[in-house]
Enzyme design. Structure first.
Site, PDB file in Angstrom:
ATOM      1  N   GLY A  11       0.888  -1.348  -0.056  1.00  0.00           N
ATOM      2  CA  GLY A  11       0.209   0.101   0.150  1.00  0.00           C
ATOM      3  C   GLY A  11       1.031   1.258  -0.081  1.00  0.00           C
ATOM      4  O   GLY A  11       2.029   1.082   0.780  1.00  0.00           O
ATOM      5  N   ARG A  21      13.718   9.848  -3.310  1.00  0.00           N
ATOM      6  CA  ARG A  21      14.311  10.979  -3.648  1.00  0.00           C
ATOM      7  C   ARG A  21      15.770  11.045  -2.763  1.00  0.00           C
ATOM      8  O   ARG A  21      16.737  10.995  -3.288  1.00  0.00           O
ATOM      9  CB  ARG A  21      13.721  12.351  -3.342  1.00  0.00           C
ATOM     10  CG  ARG A  21      14.550  13.588  -3.278  1.00  0.00           C
ATOM     11  CD  ARG A  21      13.837  14.686  -2.935  1.00  0.00           C
ATOM     12  NE  ARG A  21      14.512  16.029  -2.819  1.00  0.00           N
ATOM     13  CZ  ARG A  21      15.182  16.633  -1.803  1.00  0.00           C
ATOM     14  NH1 ARG A  21      15.137  15.935  -0.605  1.00  0.00           N
ATOM     15  NH2 ARG A  21      15.573  17.623  -2.000  1.00  0.00           N
ATOM     16  N   ARG A  72       0.796  -5.245  -5.949  1.00  0.00           N
ATOM     17  CA  ARG A  72       0.781  -6.346  -4.865  1.00  0.00           C
ATOM     18  C   ARG A  72       1.082  -7.662  -5.933  1.00  0.00           C
ATOM     19  O   ARG A  72       0.156  -7.530  -6.919  1.00  0.00           O
ATOM     20  CB  ARG A  72      -0.262  -6.579  -4.105  1.00  0.00           C
ATOM     21  CG  ARG A  72      -0.516  -5.551  -3.072  1.00  0.00           C
ATOM     22  CD  ARG A  72      -1.451  -5.686  -2.111  1.00  0.00           C
ATOM     23  NE  ARG A  72      -2.276  -4.678  -1.363  1.00  0.00           N
ATOM     24  CZ  ARG A  72      -1.605  -3.890  -0.481  1.00  0.00           C
ATOM     25  NH1 ARG A  72      -0.561  -4.370   0.095  1.00  0.00           N
ATOM     26  NH2 ARG A  72      -2.261  -2.882   0.034  1.00  0.00           N
ATOM     27  N   ASP A 103       5.260  -4.626   6.032  1.00  0.00           N
ATOM     28  CA  ASP A 103       5.936  -6.021   6.439  1.00  0.00           C
ATOM     29  C   ASP A 103       5.976  -7.095   5.153  1.00  0.00           C
ATOM     30  O   ASP A 103       6.745  -7.903   5.096  1.00  0.00           O
ATOM     31  CB  ASP A 103       5.187  -6.564   7.628  1.00  0.00           C
ATOM     32  CG  ASP A 103       3.575  -6.600   7.302  1.00  0.00           C
ATOM     33  OD1 ASP A 103       3.009  -6.103   6.480  1.00  0.00           O
ATOM     34  OD2 ASP A 103       2.972  -7.211   8.454  1.00  0.00           O
ATOM     35  N   THR A 125       4.357   2.752   5.791  1.00  0.00           N
ATOM     36  CA  THR A 125       3.055   2.613   5.579  1.00  0.00           C
ATOM     37  C   THR A 125       2.381   3.252   6.620  1.00  0.00           C
ATOM     38  O   THR A 125       2.812   3.529   7.657  1.00  0.00           O
ATOM     39  CB  THR A 125       2.898   0.836   6.120  1.00  0.00           C
ATOM     40  OG1 THR A 125       1.608   0.671   6.449  1.00  0.00           O
ATOM     41  CG2 THR A 125       3.663   0.622   7.137  1.00  0.00           C
ATOM     42  N   ASP A 127      -0.062   2.627   8.551  1.00  0.00           N
ATOM     43  CA  ASP A 127      -0.600   1.729   9.406  1.00  0.00           C
ATOM     44  C   ASP A 127       0.193   1.939  10.830  1.00  0.00           C
ATOM     45  O   ASP A 127      -0.101   1.327  12.034  1.00  0.00           O
ATOM     46  CB  ASP A 127      -0.639   0.187   9.232  1.00  0.00           C
ATOM     47  CG  ASP A 127      -1.587  -0.068   8.289  1.00  0.00           C
ATOM     48  OD1 ASP A 127      -2.372   0.912   7.886  1.00  0.00           O
ATOM     49  OD2 ASP A 127      -1.260  -1.157   7.285  1.00  0.00           O
ATOM     50  N   ASP A 129       2.548  -0.277  11.761  1.00  0.00           N
ATOM     51  CA  ASP A 129       2.577  -1.527  12.526  1.00  0.00           C
ATOM     52  C   ASP A 129       3.716  -2.281  12.262  1.00  0.00           C
ATOM     53  O   ASP A 129       3.737  -3.509  12.234  1.00  0.00           O
ATOM     54  CB  ASP A 129       1.307  -2.397  11.824  1.00  0.00           C
ATOM     55  CG  ASP A 129       1.600  -2.497  10.423  1.00  0.00           C
ATOM     56  OD1 ASP A 129       2.428  -1.813   9.704  1.00  0.00           O
ATOM     57  OD2 ASP A 129       0.551  -3.367   9.710  1.00  0.00           O
ATOM     58  N   ARG A 171      -5.375  -1.681   9.240  1.00  0.00           N
ATOM     59  CA  ARG A 171      -5.119  -3.189   8.904  1.00  0.00           C
ATOM     60  C   ARG A 171      -5.504  -3.678  10.398  1.00  0.00           C
ATOM     61  O   ARG A 171      -6.538  -3.482  10.973  1.00  0.00           O
ATOM     62  CB  ARG A 171      -3.844  -3.657   8.413  1.00  0.00           C
ATOM     63  CG  ARG A 171      -3.829  -4.947   7.821  1.00  0.00           C
ATOM     64  CD  ARG A 171      -2.706  -5.221   7.147  1.00  0.00           C
ATOM     65  NE  ARG A 171      -2.275  -4.266   5.893  1.00  0.00           N
ATOM     66  CZ  ARG A 171      -2.413  -4.744   4.608  1.00  0.00           C
ATOM     67  NH1 ARG A 171      -3.463  -5.714   4.636  1.00  0.00           N
ATOM     68  NH2 ARG A 171      -2.354  -4.063   3.632  1.00  0.00           N
ATOM     69  N   GLY A 185      -9.757  14.062  20.483  1.00  0.00           N
ATOM     70  CA  GLY A 185     -10.601  14.257  21.847  1.00  0.00           C
ATOM     71  C   GLY A 185     -11.923  13.214  21.693  1.00  0.00           C
ATOM     72  O   GLY A 185     -13.057  13.752  22.081  1.00  0.00           O
ATOM     73  N   LYS A 214     -23.680  17.115  24.065  1.00  0.00           N
ATOM     74  CA  LYS A 214     -24.478  17.106  22.987  1.00  0.00           C
ATOM     75  C   LYS A 214     -24.118  16.076  22.069  1.00  0.00           C
ATOM     76  O   LYS A 214     -25.189  15.774  21.028  1.00  0.00           O
ATOM     77  CB  LYS A 214     -24.799  18.314  22.543  1.00  0.00           C
ATOM     78  CG  LYS A 214     -25.488  19.398  23.378  1.00  0.00           C
ATOM     79  CD  LYS A 214     -26.819  18.998  23.641  1.00  0.00           C
ATOM     80  CE  LYS A 214     -27.478  20.071  24.736  1.00  0.00           C
ATOM     81  NZ  LYS A 214     -28.353  19.115  25.865  1.00  0.00           N
TER      82      LYS A 214
HETATM   83  O1  F6P Z   1      -1.647  -0.966   4.782  1.00  0.00           O
HETATM   84  C1  F6P Z   1      -2.080   0.102   4.502  1.00  0.00           C
HETATM   85  C2  F6P Z   1      -3.595  -0.190   4.027  1.00  0.00           C
HETATM   86  O2  F6P Z   1      -4.334   1.134   3.792  1.00  0.00           O
HETATM   87  C3  F6P Z   1      -4.260  -0.747   5.474  1.00  0.00           C
HETATM   88  O3  F6P Z   1      -4.821   0.268   6.277  1.00  0.00           O
HETATM   89  C4  F6P Z   1      -5.678  -1.429   4.649  1.00  0.00           C
HETATM   90  O4  F6P Z   1      -6.288  -2.246   5.687  1.00  0.00           O
HETATM   91  C5  F6P Z   1      -5.172  -1.938   3.349  1.00  0.00           C
HETATM   92  O5  F6P Z   1      -4.070  -0.959   2.942  1.00  0.00           O
HETATM   93  C6  F6P Z   1      -5.920  -1.875   2.092  1.00  0.00           C
HETATM   94  O6  F6P Z   1      -5.231  -2.424   1.035  1.00  0.00           O
HETATM   95  P1  F6P Z   1      -5.678  -2.372  -0.211  1.00  0.00           P
HETATM   96  O7  F6P Z   1      -4.835  -1.114  -0.939  1.00  0.00           O
HETATM   97  O8  F6P Z   1      -5.053  -3.649  -0.826  1.00  0.00           O
HETATM   98  O9  F6P Z   1      -6.960  -2.023  -0.288  1.00  0.00           O
END
Ligand code: F6P
Length: 319
Positions: A11, A21, A72, A103, A125, A127, A129, A171, A185, A214
């Site tokens: 992604g 760059r 991918r 990853d 990424t 994420d 993660d 993810r 917040g 509210k």
């Molecule tokens: O890893 C980045 C991400 O945007 C995640 O947050 C999300 O779950 C996933 O990729 C979506 O993947 P795709 O681009 O294959 O729809």
């Protein structure tokens, strides 16, 4: 090492261009030739490889997405696909590869390294993660995109006195939701790393309503389930008018923040230093604002640690 390659995979994330760059310019600074591989590992298999110059990366530091495109590739997961990739690199005389991604991309980097082709990973990424680095390239920009959205949603939530559920990406990780919830917040934050008691969410909303609050904002990480499902359940349990917004791919785009540009520049340049020093199978990262590097194998075997103190703080601040 005289010739190296660079690709982006998985992604896309804002700041990937700034990393490309940095890699290109640092390689040229060290008198190396640098080749860009388009469309990630799929482009590598297909030999979509082009020499890059200083000017190839002009005017991209501020752009989202990736100049090298991303994809991918199912074929690259096979031994035959990986060997095809190595053959293409060798055909161009390329001796090392810098892989910018998450990853999944690092699993590819590890495979190539095991087959004798040196690779260095750069974590990018939204994420956040990846183990072994406090931050990944793109996280800060995505977070700011979410915050902008939450602030806007808060305006309409106030006007209509509604509860808003905002589902964010990540993810299986909760960092985007946690940081966005704390800085936006939110009344409640739902992340995969911490089981939140549904009754607790409901009680919190009811308590707020009883003392005259509210509107409410609840941030849900996609890793815990659908925002729409939570929306339905919450409306049913509280009887408060509830709306759901799934932010989606808007979180992956946009001009990278200054912080992401700096991170990408530092990590990209460090990756070139490592490859020049003859290192292989390592990922660059940042810990407490210092550049670090570690074995990709170690990175892949661990989980990124979400800051649970921050999660607890968010609960304390939204009593
Ligand atoms: O890893 C980045 C991400 O945007 C995640 O947050 C999300 O779950 C996933 O990729 C979506 O993947 P795709 O681009 O294959 O729809």
């Amino acid at each position: 090492m005289k010739k190296i390659g660079v690709l982006t995979s998985g992604g896309d994330a804002p700041g990937m261009n700034a990393a490309i760059r940095a890699v290109v310019r640092k390689a040229i600074y060290h008198n190396m030739e640098i080749f860009g591989i388009k469309n990630g590992f799929q482009g590598l298999i297909e030999g979509n490889i082009k020499k890059m110059e200083l000017g190839s990366v002009g005017d991209i530091i501020q752009r989202g997405g990736t100049l090298l495109r991303s994809a991918r590739s199912a074929e690259f997961k096979t031994d035959a696909g990986q060997q095809k990739g190595i053959d293409q690199l060798k055909k161009h005389g390329i001796e090392g590869l810098i892989i910018i991604g998450g990853d999944g991309s690092f699993r590819g980097a590890q495979k190539l390294t095991e087959k004798g082709f040196p690779c260095i990973g750069v974590p990018a990424t939204i994420d956040n993660d990846i183990a072994g680095t406090d931050f990944t390239i793109g996280f800060d920009t995505a977070l700011n995109t979410i915050i902008e959205a939450i602030d806007k949603i808060r305006d309409t939530a106030t006007s209509h006195e509604r509860t808003y559920i905002i589902e964010v990406m990540g993810r299986d990780a909760g960092d985007l939701a946690l940081w966005a919830g704390l800085s936006g917040g939110a009344e409640s934050i739902l992340i995969p790393e911490k089981q939140e008691d549904f009754e607790d969410i409901v009680d919190r909303l009811k308590r707020g309503h009883e003392r005259g609050k509210k509107h409410s904002i609840i941030v849900v990480a996609e890793g815990v389930g659908s925002g729409f499902d939570y929306g339905e359940r919450i409306q049913e349990a509280t009887d408060l008018e509830t709306r759901v917004t799934v932010l989606g791919y808007i979180q992956r785009g946009g001009s990278p923040t200054a912080s992401d540009r700096v991170l990408a520049s530092r990590l990209g340049a460090k990756a070139v230093d490592l490859i020049l020093a003859g290192e292989a199978g390592r990922m660059v990262g940042i810990q407490q604002n210092s550049l670090v590097d570690q074995k990709i194998l170690d990175v892949l075997s661990k989980e990124h640690q979400t800051n649970i103190d921050m999660y607890n703080l968010s609960k304390e601040l939204s009593i």
